[in-house]
Design a protein around this motif. Structure first.
Motif: not given
Length: 156
Positions: A60-88
């Motif tokens: 069970d201790t594996l789930q929080p770290s995996v979910m944390r990395s998934i959330r972090q990756r989702a945040r990075q993708l979200f920010i990257n999309r907005y940065v690209a839209a802002g630059v455009a």
């Protein structure tokens, strides 16, 4: 030839036994290997026969770290999309204000770099003005401090 497949299309126990003891011929081994490559049910049964043990569930201790990395990756993708839209959007505004999208109305051919040159001059003047204001503000901030210290050697 032995029957290695049941009517449902899965491998029989005889196929697993022969495979473990190396008895089937080359063609039968290829058929069994091909079936194991796409049938999860038979692969699980074959693994159980090889190991003889049940597979352990993930801790069970594996789930929080995996979910944390998934959330972090989702945040990075979200920010990257907005940065690209802002630059455009900034690039579009820069081109628009520079006159790249304007159609000349006179019959003379205007200098294509005149609008861009005037825009760059205006931009340079504005940035210089903002920089001067910031410099003045910082200087006023530091001049407002009066560094007076009590050295203790003064006579009262």
């Amino acid at each position: 030839m032995k029957a290695y497949f049941d009517p449902g299309g899965h491998l029989t126990d005889c196929a697993f036994d022969d495979l473990l003891h190396g008895e089937p011929d080359e063609l039968a081994r290829l058929e069994i290997a091909e079936h194991l490559a796409f049938c999860d049910y038979c692969t699980e049964r074959y693994t159980e026969r090889l190991c003889g043990d049940e597979l352990l569930p993930a801790p069970d201790t594996l789930q929080p770290s995996v979910m944390r990395s998934i959330r972090q990756r989702a945040r990075q993708l979200f920010i990257n999309r907005y940065v690209a839209a802002g630059v455009a959007a900034c690039l579009t505004m820069l081109l628009w204000l520079g006159g790249a999208f304007s159609v000349p109305s006179s019959s003379q051919t205007p200098d294509p770099f005149q609008n861009l040159t005037s825009f760059s001059q205006q931009f340079s003047e504005k940035t210089k003005e903002i920089g001067d204001r910031m410099t003045d503000g910082i200087q006023q901030f530091f001049h407002s401090f009066q560094l007076k210290g009590d050295t203790g050697n003064e006579k009262k």
